[in-house]
Design an enzyme around this catalytic site. Structure first.
Site, PDB file in Angstrom:
ATOM      1  N   SER A 186      10.818  -6.970  -1.751  1.00 55.08           N
ATOM      2  CA  SER A 186       9.763  -7.825  -1.209  1.00 55.08           C
ATOM      3  C   SER A 186      10.113  -9.273  -1.506  1.00 55.08           C
ATOM      4  O   SER A 186      10.760  -9.575  -2.523  1.00 55.08           O
ATOM      5  CB  SER A 186       8.427  -7.472  -1.857  1.00 55.08           C
ATOM      6  OG  SER A 186       7.455  -8.465  -1.615  1.00 55.08           O
ATOM      7  N   SER A 187       9.653 -10.171  -0.660  1.00 52.51           N
ATOM      8  CA  SER A 187       9.909 -11.597  -0.888  1.00 52.51           C
ATOM      9  C   SER A 187       9.170 -12.128  -2.108  1.00 52.51           C
ATOM     10  O   SER A 187       9.470 -13.218  -2.596  1.00 52.51           O
ATOM     11  CB  SER A 187       9.519 -12.416   0.348  1.00 52.51           C
ATOM     12  OG  SER A 187       8.134 -12.282   0.616  1.00 52.51           O
ATOM     13  N   CYS A 188       8.212 -11.349  -2.639  1.00 51.94           N
ATOM     14  CA  CYS A 188       7.462 -11.804  -3.820  1.00 51.94           C
ATOM     15  C   CYS A 188       8.320 -11.778  -5.080  1.00 51.94           C
ATOM     16  O   CYS A 188       7.867 -12.209  -6.150  1.00 51.94           O
ATOM     17  CB  CYS A 188       6.200 -10.989  -4.016  1.00 51.94           C
ATOM     18  SG  CYS A 188       6.484  -9.306  -4.587  1.00 51.94           S
TER      19      CYS A 188
ATOM     20  N   HIS B 160      -3.234  -7.362   5.404  1.00 49.21           N
ATOM     21  CA  HIS B 160      -2.573  -8.665   5.372  1.00 49.21           C
ATOM     22  C   HIS B 160      -2.996  -9.504   6.577  1.00 49.21           C
ATOM     23  O   HIS B 160      -3.751  -9.065   7.426  1.00 49.21           O
ATOM     24  CB  HIS B 160      -1.059  -8.476   5.310  1.00 49.21           C
ATOM     25  CG  HIS B 160      -0.594  -7.902   4.007  1.00 49.21           C
ATOM     26  ND1 HIS B 160       0.154  -6.749   3.925  1.00 49.21           N
ATOM     27  CD2 HIS B 160      -0.787  -8.318   2.729  1.00 49.21           C
ATOM     28  CE1 HIS B 160       0.404  -6.484   2.647  1.00 49.21           C
ATOM     29  NE2 HIS B 160      -0.152  -7.416   1.904  1.00 49.21           N
TER      30      HIS B 160
ATOM     31  N   GLY C  64       9.015   7.539   1.701  1.00 49.17           N
ATOM     32  CA  GLY C  64       7.967   6.664   2.223  1.00 49.17           C
ATOM     33  C   GLY C  64       7.937   6.670   3.736  1.00 49.17           C
ATOM     34  O   GLY C  64       7.640   5.651   4.368  1.00 49.17           O
ATOM     35  N   HIS C  65       8.210   7.816   4.345  1.00 44.16           N
ATOM     36  CA  HIS C  65       8.355   7.894   5.806  1.00 44.16           C
ATOM     37  C   HIS C  65       7.045   7.703   6.562  1.00 44.16           C
ATOM     38  O   HIS C  65       7.066   7.444   7.767  1.00 44.16           O
ATOM     39  CB  HIS C  65       8.967   9.236   6.203  1.00 44.16           C
ATOM     40  CG  HIS C  65       8.034  10.407   6.031  1.00 44.16           C
ATOM     41  ND1 HIS C  65       7.732  10.934   4.800  1.00 44.16           N
ATOM     42  CD2 HIS C  65       7.318  11.130   6.941  1.00 44.16           C
ATOM     43  CE1 HIS C  65       6.889  11.945   4.953  1.00 44.16           C
ATOM     44  NE2 HIS C  65       6.614  12.077   6.236  1.00 44.16           N
TER      45      HIS C  65
ATOM     46  N   GLU D   8       3.832  17.293  -0.751  1.00 45.10           N
ATOM     47  CA  GLU D   8       5.018  18.144  -0.884  1.00 45.10           C
ATOM     48  C   GLU D   8       5.928  17.723  -2.039  1.00 45.10           C
ATOM     49  O   GLU D   8       6.595  18.570  -2.643  1.00 45.10           O
ATOM     50  CB  GLU D   8       5.824  18.116   0.419  1.00 45.10           C
ATOM     51  CG  GLU D   8       5.101  18.765   1.586  1.00 45.10           C
ATOM     52  CD  GLU D   8       5.779  18.476   2.924  1.00 45.10           C
ATOM     53  OE1 GLU D   8       5.641  19.306   3.834  1.00 45.10           O
ATOM     54  OE2 GLU D   8       6.442  17.416   3.060  1.00 45.10           O
TER      55      GLU D   8
ATOM     56  N   LYS E 245       9.938  -4.590  -8.455  1.00 49.20           N
ATOM     57  CA  LYS E 245      10.934  -4.749  -7.395  1.00 49.20           C
ATOM     58  C   LYS E 245      12.219  -5.409  -7.928  1.00 49.20           C
ATOM     59  O   LYS E 245      13.328  -5.049  -7.526  1.00 49.20           O
ATOM     60  CB  LYS E 245      10.346  -5.564  -6.238  1.00 49.20           C
ATOM     61  CG  LYS E 245       9.285  -4.822  -5.443  1.00 49.20           C
ATOM     62  CD  LYS E 245       9.851  -3.566  -4.816  1.00 49.20           C
ATOM     63  CE  LYS E 245       8.833  -2.835  -3.949  1.00 49.20           C
ATOM     64  NZ  LYS E 245       9.388  -1.600  -3.358  1.00 49.20           N
TER      65      LYS E 245
ATOM     66  N   TYR F  74       3.935  -6.073  -9.608  1.00 46.67           N
ATOM     67  CA  TYR F  74       4.639  -5.495  -8.452  1.00 46.67           C
ATOM     68  C   TYR F  74       6.005  -6.152  -8.286  1.00 46.67           C
ATOM     69  O   TYR F  74       7.022  -5.471  -8.080  1.00 46.67           O
ATOM     70  CB  TYR F  74       3.785  -5.700  -7.196  1.00 46.67           C
ATOM     71  CG  TYR F  74       4.432  -5.229  -5.917  1.00 46.67           C
ATOM     72  CD1 TYR F  74       4.473  -3.880  -5.587  1.00 46.67           C
ATOM     73  CD2 TYR F  74       4.980  -6.139  -5.013  1.00 46.67           C
ATOM     74  CE1 TYR F  74       5.054  -3.445  -4.404  1.00 46.67           C
ATOM     75  CE2 TYR F  74       5.565  -5.722  -3.832  1.00 46.67           C
ATOM     76  CZ  TYR F  74       5.592  -4.369  -3.528  1.00 46.67           C
ATOM     77  OH  TYR F  74       6.169  -3.943  -2.362  1.00 46.67           O
TER      78      TYR F  74
ATOM     79  N   ASN G 119       7.362 -11.408   5.417  1.00 44.62           N
ATOM     80  CA  ASN G 119       6.087 -10.787   5.797  1.00 44.62           C
ATOM     81  C   ASN G 119       6.291  -9.903   7.026  1.00 44.62           C
ATOM     82  O   ASN G 119       6.685 -10.391   8.087  1.00 44.62           O
ATOM     83  CB  ASN G 119       5.047 -11.866   6.123  1.00 44.62           C
ATOM     84  CG  ASN G 119       4.795 -12.785   4.950  1.00 44.62           C
ATOM     85  OD1 ASN G 119       4.396 -12.358   3.888  1.00 44.62           O
ATOM     86  ND2 ASN G 119       5.053 -14.072   5.150  1.00 44.62           N
TER      87      ASN G 119
ATOM     88  N   ARG H 236      -9.994  -8.862  13.648  1.00 40.65           N
ATOM     89  CA  ARG H 236     -11.134  -9.778  13.715  1.00 40.65           C
ATOM     90  C   ARG H 236     -11.321 -10.320  15.131  1.00 40.65           C
ATOM     91  O   ARG H 236     -12.442 -10.366  15.656  1.00 40.65           O
ATOM     92  CB  ARG H 236     -10.961 -10.925  12.722  1.00 40.65           C
ATOM     93  CG  ARG H 236     -12.261 -11.724  12.543  1.00 40.65           C
ATOM     94  CD  ARG H 236     -12.074 -12.967  11.719  1.00 40.65           C
ATOM     95  NE  ARG H 236     -11.359 -12.737  10.477  1.00 40.65           N
ATOM     96  CZ  ARG H 236     -10.925 -13.713   9.690  1.00 40.65           C
ATOM     97  NH1 ARG H 236     -11.133 -14.977  10.021  1.00 40.65           N
ATOM     98  NH2 ARG H 236     -10.281 -13.452   8.575  1.00 40.65           N
TER      99      ARG H 236
END
Length: 322
Positions: A108-110, A180, A11-12, A39, A141, A137, A166, A188
């Site tokens: 993840s914190s989720c 996010h 995931g680089h 690849e 994890k 998801y 986050n 914005r």
């Protein structure tokens, strides 16, 4: 001479993976191994196994994942649970089969229950119902954490897990619809400034509190945890509770965040909050006492991090308009 360590960053090209690569690049004793999606298909079990057999990897940072916001998680739940389970299963199991002793899994914190007591400690895992919008998801994890723990117990591997709060920063997703909160607000306010808008309307009351961590701090924490002596790590974790929260331990109201972003961007108009829009959970804060007991603390304050993220967005915004 020190042995050159071959380190695979899965995931680089992502926000966290690229930050890990930047920091590892400063170590002359590390040879960074990466593969693009073209690849190496990380959902292809045989291809991943052949990669590990060929490349003789010493360490793995597992930052590869299918990620997205609430809309994407709601629309494609099967994709989120299947792809994330498959990627982490393939990498963790292939690493084990090929003798890789050290691996760091990024969660993840989720993973924590929707109504977890604040600040959320590592002990909150599996104590309640998850947030429904990203449950597939989160379950993937959680499975990754338990997979690492299981290989440690059965095979004496050194597979560790870190759970970030986050994150924001360079290489973030600034898409106008599925980004996010921080990248969405930076874009914005930037566009409002360019358009000469008199006001910007923010969703909600501004009262909920959130914690944020700049991605370079996350990368530093990941490398720190990966390279801790095993005896030190074991003193501060438990065999069945091995994951470590990564955050600042400091939270801000959404109003404070919005006002700081307006300041960083240089927007001089009025800010209004639309309280008819949903606020979400009143507070989400990680307890980071375990990480601090291991000797690591964050270093990039929110305003400084926002300045860095905004500069990167301005320097690269043409990429977001293609």
């Amino acid at each position: 001479m020190k042995k050159i360590m071959r380190v695979f960053v899965a995931g680089h090209n992502g926000m966290v993976g690229s930050a890990i690569v930047r920091q590892l690049s400063a170590n002359k004793n590390v040879q960074i191994i990466t593969r693009t999606r073209a690849e190496l298909d990380l959902t292809n079990q045989q291809a991943v196994l052949e990669f590990f057999k060929t490349e003789k990897i010493d360490q793995v940072y597992l930052a590869a994942a299918k990620v997205g916001g609430i809309v994407a998680n709601n629309t494609y739940p099967a994709d989120f649970i299947y792809q994330n389970l498959t990627i982490q299963n393939n990498i963790i199991h292939s690493a084990h089969l090929c003798g890789v002793q050290d691996l760091l899994f990024l969660g993840s914190s989720c993973i924590y229950p929707k109504l977890a007591e604040q600040p959320m400690t590592e002990h909150a895992l599996l104590t309640g119902i998850l947030e429904p919008t990203n449950e597939p998801y989160a379950i993937a994890k959680i499975a990754g954490i338990k997979m690492c723990e299981s290989y440690n117990r059965q095979y004496a591997r050194n597979y560790r897990s870190v759970m970030p709060t986050n994150l924001y920063g360079t290489h973030d997703n600034f898409h106008p619809e599925n980004s996010h909160v921080i990248p969405a607000l930076l874009r914005r306010f930037h566009e409002a400034k360019l358009n000469g808008d008199k006001e910007v309307i923010a969703w909600g009351s501004g009262k909920p509190m959130r914690e944020f961590l700049y991605v370079d701090d996350m990368a530093a924490a990941s490398i720190y945890v990966m390279n801790l002596e095993q005896s030190v790590y074991e003193e501060n974790t438990e065999p069945m509770l091995s994951h470590i929260n990564v955050g600042s331990g400091v939270d801000y109201t959404i109003r404070e965040l919005v006002e700081t972003i307006a300041k960083v961007v240089g927007f001089e108009g009025e800010i209004k909050f639309d309280a008819t829009k949903p606020d979400g959970a009143p507070r989400k804060l990680m307890n980071v006492e375990r990480l601090e007991s291991l000797g690591w603390q964050y270093s990039i304050a929110l305003e400084k991090g926002l300045e860095l993220a905004y500069k990167w967005f301005v320097d690269n915004q043409e990429e977001f308009r293609k």
